[in-house]
Scaffold this motif. Structure first.
Motif, short mmCIF file in Angstrom:
data_model
loop_
_atom_site.label_atom_id
_atom_site.label_comp_id
_atom_site.label_asym_id
_atom_site.label_seq_id
_atom_site.Cartn_x
_atom_site.Cartn_y
_atom_site.Cartn_z
N GLN A 20 0.83 -1.21 0.00
CA GLN A 20 0.00 0.00 0.00
C GLN A 20 0.87 1.26 0.00
O GLN A 20 0.52 2.26 -0.63
N ILE A 21 2.00 1.21 0.72
CA ILE A 21 2.91 2.36 0.74
C ILE A 21 3.49 2.57 -0.66
O ILE A 21 3.54 3.70 -1.17
N GLN A 22 3.91 1.47 -1.30
CA GLN A 22 4.45 1.57 -2.66
C GLN A 22 3.38 2.10 -3.63
O GLN A 22 3.68 2.91 -4.50
N ALA A 23 2.15 1.68 -3.42
CA ALA A 23 1.07 2.13 -4.30
C ALA A 23 0.86 3.64 -4.17
O ALA A 23 0.63 4.33 -5.16
N VAL A 24 0.98 4.15 -2.94
CA VAL A 24 0.86 5.60 -2.76
C VAL A 24 2.00 6.30 -3.48
O VAL A 24 1.80 7.30 -4.20
N ALA A 25 3.23 5.79 -3.32
CA ALA A 25 4.39 6.40 -3.96
C ALA A 25 4.20 6.46 -5.48
O ALA A 25 4.61 7.42 -6.14
N GLN A 26 3.53 5.44 -6.02
CA GLN A 26 3.28 5.41 -7.47
C GLN A 26 2.36 6.55 -7.90
O GLN A 26 2.38 6.96 -9.06
N LEU A 27 1.55 7.03 -6.98
CA LEU A 27 0.59 8.10 -7.31
C LEU A 27 1.23 9.49 -7.31
O LEU A 27 0.62 10.47 -7.71
N VAL A 28 2.47 9.55 -6.81
CA VAL A 28 3.12 10.85 -6.62
C VAL A 28 3.77 11.31 -7.93
O VAL A 28 4.53 10.58 -8.54
N THR A 29 3.43 12.54 -8.37
CA THR A 29 4.05 13.10 -9.58
C THR A 29 4.62 14.48 -9.28
O THR A 29 3.87 15.37 -8.84
N LEU A 30 5.89 14.67 -9.54
CA LEU A 30 6.50 15.99 -9.32
C LEU A 30 5.93 16.97 -10.34
O LEU A 30 5.96 16.71 -11.55
N ASN A 31 5.40 18.09 -9.87
CA ASN A 31 4.80 19.10 -10.76
C ASN A 31 5.58 20.41 -10.78
O ASN A 31 5.94 20.90 -11.83
N ASP A 32 5.78 20.99 -9.58
CA ASP A 32 6.35 22.33 -9.54
C ASP A 32 7.47 22.44 -8.54
O ASP A 32 7.50 21.72 -7.54
N GLY A 33 8.39 23.37 -8.84
CA GLY A 33 9.47 23.64 -7.91
C GLY A 33 9.69 25.13 -7.80
O GLY A 33 9.43 25.88 -8.75
N PHE A 34 10.13 25.57 -6.62
CA PHE A 34 10.57 26.96 -6.47
C PHE A 34 11.95 26.94 -5.83
O PHE A 34 12.15 26.32 -4.78
N PHE A 35 12.89 27.61 -6.50
CA PHE A 35 14.26 27.63 -6.01
C PHE A 35 14.61 29.07 -5.67
O PHE A 35 14.66 29.94 -6.54
N LEU A 36 14.80 29.32 -4.37
CA LEU A 36 15.23 30.64 -3.92
C LEU A 36 16.73 30.57 -3.70
O LEU A 36 17.20 30.01 -2.72
N ASN A 37 17.45 31.12 -4.65
CA ASN A 37 18.91 30.99 -4.58
C ASN A 37 19.50 32.14 -3.76
O ASN A 37 18.93 33.22 -3.69
N GLY A 38 20.64 31.87 -3.13
CA GLY A 38 21.32 32.88 -2.35
C GLY A 38 22.31 33.66 -3.21
O GLY A 38 22.23 33.66 -4.43
N GLY A 39 23.26 34.30 -2.54
CA GLY A 39 24.26 35.08 -3.26
C GLY A 39 23.79 36.52 -3.42
O GLY A 39 22.91 36.98 -2.71
N ALA A 40 24.37 37.22 -4.39
CA ALA A 40 24.03 38.63 -4.58
C ALA A 40 22.64 38.76 -5.18
O ALA A 40 22.21 37.91 -5.95
N ALA A 41 21.93 39.81 -4.80
CA ALA A 41 20.58 40.01 -5.34
C ALA A 41 20.66 40.57 -6.76
O ALA A 41 21.60 41.23 -7.11
#
Lengths: 420, 433
Positions: free
Chosen positions: A399-420
């Protein structure tokens, strides 16, 4: 015990000797609408700081101090497609104090005055109080951007719900909306809230149920529209990954990921999803914690969380920006590992024990009972403590594996450091 | 076992000192599902110069070592303590403050196993050069995270003003540079000095049977051997009692949306440990409520003038060897904010003289707050600080608060609120790009 005071107005009383305080919560629930979110947030600030009987904060503070430092607050929150405006007061139980004051009755009376006798002149909220709270809410919304964990989470939320503006904005609204509100319009809107929102009143503690019920009946609540609110918002799976990024002058970068996971509160996959999340990134035993933090030393925090009222899974990590690709890869590898069943039975047993520990521990917090009563009312379902425990215990590897199968990566937000 | 009944609260505490020197306090809470246990050593971030156990000379250790040691305690040769707690369904954590390091767990089941795990992992150090090196990356990220947090920077900016020649000014986690110098040998030296049972306390609260728990702990401790306790010599620099070393004002730029300001007042007089310290803390808190609490005239005036808003707050920090008050908030006009707060402090008597009624109300409020805290296992356990407050617990506080008079408050104000003890620190927004 549950009593219906009018259609759409419910009083739930939970008696317990465990706590030394009594808590009263009044929750106004309505369908989430984009143009009402900021109004409700400003309303909660106005109700929290003024009323006809306590026209300024000092008068209000004196009333609370006189009830032995009663804790009073108002706030807003979103759950799936619903929005709640909530007022809560907690008072010490008088038996632990050298007093003959009837504190619980006073607290209910206080709450009723706050709700039904706001500080109003000529059909509008008192203008100076309104202006002050607009300024303060604006300042607090603007300052939230200084909390980078919050900021990155909010940016991810915008990306995940690009199809629905009401899901995108924070539950406390936006600065742009604030300038469009007036003291007159807001008071008119408040009348609508009082007349149409579903009301849940929850009283928890060592209280006299009959006296409490009588006191609430005296309000004379009117019937609300009877249609049951929709409990869930279904996130749309895009099927592919899109990452947005931003650079600010920061020491630590943030990587926030949003996944589609169509599992909803107490549906067929729900308990397996809870175990899956603990295994993936929800605990210090999790794959993310062990691999991103402990083994690779790439982050101070790396964790996952579920939103089973909207059907999404989120991952958040504080990292060194230059390791972005490596972290993204390791996170993805952990998900693949769970899909493939690459985890021990021992770990499953341990994360289940952890979930059970969290669940039983939550019973030691007075607020848990109110939160649960509100969810039960929204979803129209109740689950006993024993049933919850059995359901968690019964979750299998498959059942745990079945849930993992339902997971799809859609969006990401990357807040990078360093100079603005 | 010393048994203390708190009739008003319907609570009982049990306390004893074991043969090896460990002080154990037990507080059963009826109706609770969870047990919370904290194992604390009187060793914190300011203890960076001491005579290591078995040596004779003072040595200076890298800043951040107490916190580094806290992180490394969890890792063992063949396992991690988190895993052992996980096996028994407990949630574990640890934290380091200026003067203490605490290891804790909370659990609803397997209490004995979890208690033994707590005692065993803290009493069995395992440090190697390789594991120490690996931790530097994780703690480095933690330090970076706090560097980006304006509230943290504001607070430590003020501490730097008040304690310029004192280890308090250093971040509890140290700096990337200071932790780079930490070695496994350093960790062992610190461990042997500060982790003797004589320098530690165990506090357990929640679902428990006191006799049973004491029996488990006693047996666990009796099976271990410890060196004879060597009284700890720490070098904490004295700070000027006239306040002449205080930096009156500093500011920095950060990419924030709104300026932040903090006013600090350093307690110049030393505070005697024990019940006197408990009374002093209550007295200062009452004084602050009279001056700036939401029941005070000052609060409403400053709020209505827009000088303070809901971000305004104040805090009294009292720990072994130092105490200070801070007032902070976000503001568009930092000079005005500072001037207004300092004016209230300098004219404190206006808000205190003749205010018997307000005092009574503030005391009522603070006593009520003790009842609130009695619901929280964490609050009960974390307020216990034997080195500072002796064997008193949360339940001793209401009587202490009730005993305060307006004269007590005035005496405290006269001593604490002197101009030379006041300092300002601000964070201004970097000009917008």
């Amino acid at each position: 015990m549950q009593v219906q005071l009018a259609k759409g107005v419910q009083l739930t009383t939970v008696t317990s000797h465990q706590f030394k305080t009594n808590q009263i919560i009044v929750n106004f629930r309505a369908p989430l609408k984009r143009d009402e979110i900021t109004k409700r947030a400003l309303l909660s600030n106005l109700l929290e700081t003024s009323s006809a009987d306590y026209p300024d904060q000092r008068a209000l503070a004196h009333a609370l101090a006189a009830m032995f430092g009663a804790a009073f607050g108002a706030g807003v929150s979103r759950k799936g497609p619903t929005h709640s405006l909530q007022l809560a007061i907690t008072v010490p139980n008088e038996r632990y104090l050298a007093t003959d004051q009837a504190l619980t009755a006073s607290a209910i009376d206080f709450l009723q005055k706050i709700i039904y006798r706001p500080l109003v002149n000529n059909q509008q909220f008192d203008q100076p109080t309104f202006d002050r709270q607009v300024t303060n809410l604006q300042a607090s919304i603007e300052s939230l951007a200084d909390d980078k964990q919050y900021y990155a989470a909010q940016k991810l939320n915008e990306a995940l719900f690009v199809a629905d503006a009401a899901q995108q904005v924070p539950s406390f609204g936006t600065v742009a909306d604030l300038s469009t509100l007036s003291a007159t319009d807001l008071y008119a809107y408040y009348q609508t809230v009082l007349a149409t929102n579903q009301i849940d009143i929850i009283v928890m503690g060592d209280v006299d149920v009959e006296a409490v019920t009588t006191q609430w009946r005296q309000v004379g609540f009117t019937d609300r529209p009877t249609s049951q609110l929709t409990a869930f918002y279904r996130h749309q799976n895009t099927g592919h990954y899109v990452e947005t990024s931003e650079q600010q002058a920061l020491s630590q970068a943030k990587l926030n990921l949003g996944y589609d996971l169509p599992v909803f509160y107490r549906d067929d996959h729900y308990y397996a999803a809870l175990v899956f999340n603990e295994l993936f990134g929800g605990s210090p035993l999790s794959k993310l914690f062990m691999n991103v933090r402990e083994k690779a030393s790439l982050a101070y925090y790396a964790s996952s969380s579920l939103d089973t009222f909207r059907g999404v899974l989120k991952v958040q990590a504080g990292i060194d920006g230059k390791n972005h690709d490596q972290v993204l890869q390791i996170i993805d590898d952990q998900l693949t590992a769970i899909k493939n069943g690459d985890f021990t039975d021992e770990l499953v047993t341990q994360v289940k024990l952890g979930l059970i520990n969290d669940f039983e521990s939550s019973l030691d917090s007075q607020r848990t009972f109110a939160i649960q009563a509100l969810i039960d009312d929204l979803t129209q379902r109740q689950v006993s403590d024993d049933e919850w425990l059995q359901q968690i215990q019964a979750v299998t590897r498959e059942q745990i594996q079945a849930v993992a199968q339902l997971v799809t990566l859609n969006d990401g937000f990357f807040l990078n450091g360093g100079a603005a | 076992m010393q048994v203390k009944q708190y009739e008003q609260f319907n609570e009982t505490s049990y306390q004893t000192k074991l043969d090896n020197g460990l002080t154990v306090t037990l507080l059963p809470k009826a109706g609770f599902h969870k047990t919370y246990a904290v194992f604390t050593t009187n060793y914190g971030s300011i203890d960076n110069t001491f005579v290591p156990a078995g040596e004779t000379e003072m040595r200076r250790f890298p800043d951040g070592i107490a916190h580094f040691l806290e992180h490394k305690m969890f890792e063992k040769a063949d396992h991690d303590a988190f895993q052992t707690f996980g096996k028994y369904g407990a949630s574990a954590n640890a934290f380091t403050s200026f003067t203490r390091t605490s290891y804790l767990f909370s659990a609803t089941q397997h209490l004995r196993e979890n208690l033994e795990t707590l005692l065993d992992f803290v009493q069995d150090p395992y440090f190697t050069p390789a594991t120490v090196e690996k931790e530097k990356g994780i703690i480095g990220q933690e330090i970076e995270m706090y560097n980006d947090d304006p509230s943290w920077r504001l607070y430590f900016g003020m501490i730097g003003n008040l304690y310029p020649n004192h280890p308090l000014q250093y971040d509890i986690a140290g700096t990337t540079e200071s932790i780079a110098k930490i070695t496994a040998d350093d960790l062992y030296a610190a461990y042997r000095t500060f982790y003797h049972p004589e320098n530690m306390t165990l506090f357990v609260v929640g679902k428990l049977d006191p006799d049973e728990v004491l029996d488990w702990v006693t047996k666990n401790q009796a099976a271990k051997t410890f060196d004879t306790f060597q009284p700890i010599e720490r070098k904490i620099p004295a700070t000027a009692t006239d306040g002449h070393d205080i930096m009156p004002y500093r500011m920095i730029d950060m990419p924030v949306n709104r300026a932040k300001s903090i006013i600090g007042v350093k307690g110049l007089a030393p505070i005697e440990a024990g019940p006197a310290a408990l009374k002093y803390r209550a007295g200062v808190n009452v004084l602050l409520e009279l001056l700036f609490g939401d029941t005070s005239k000052n609060y409403l005036r400053l709020y209505d003038e827009g000088i303070i808003d809901d971000t305004f707050g104040y805090d009294f920090e009292l720990q072994n060897g130092f105490n200070f008050v801070t007032f902070s908030g976000e503001t568009n006009q930092p000079e005005k904010f500072d001037a207004a707060i300092i004016a209230v402090l300098e004219n404190w008597s206006q808000a205190v003289e003749g205010q018997e009624d307000l005092l009574a109300m503030v005391k009522k409020e603070m006593i009520g707050r003790c009842v609130f805290m009695a619901n929280s296992l964490e609050a009960i356990a974390n307020r216990f600080d034997q080195r500072l407050f002796g064997n008193t617990t949360l339940f001793d506080e209401p009587a202490t608060i009730a005993s305060l008079t307006l004269d007590d408050v005035k005496t405290i104000a006269q001593q604490l609120l002197t101009s030379q003890a006041i300092s300002e620190y601000q964070i201004r927004p970097t000009s917008k790009h």
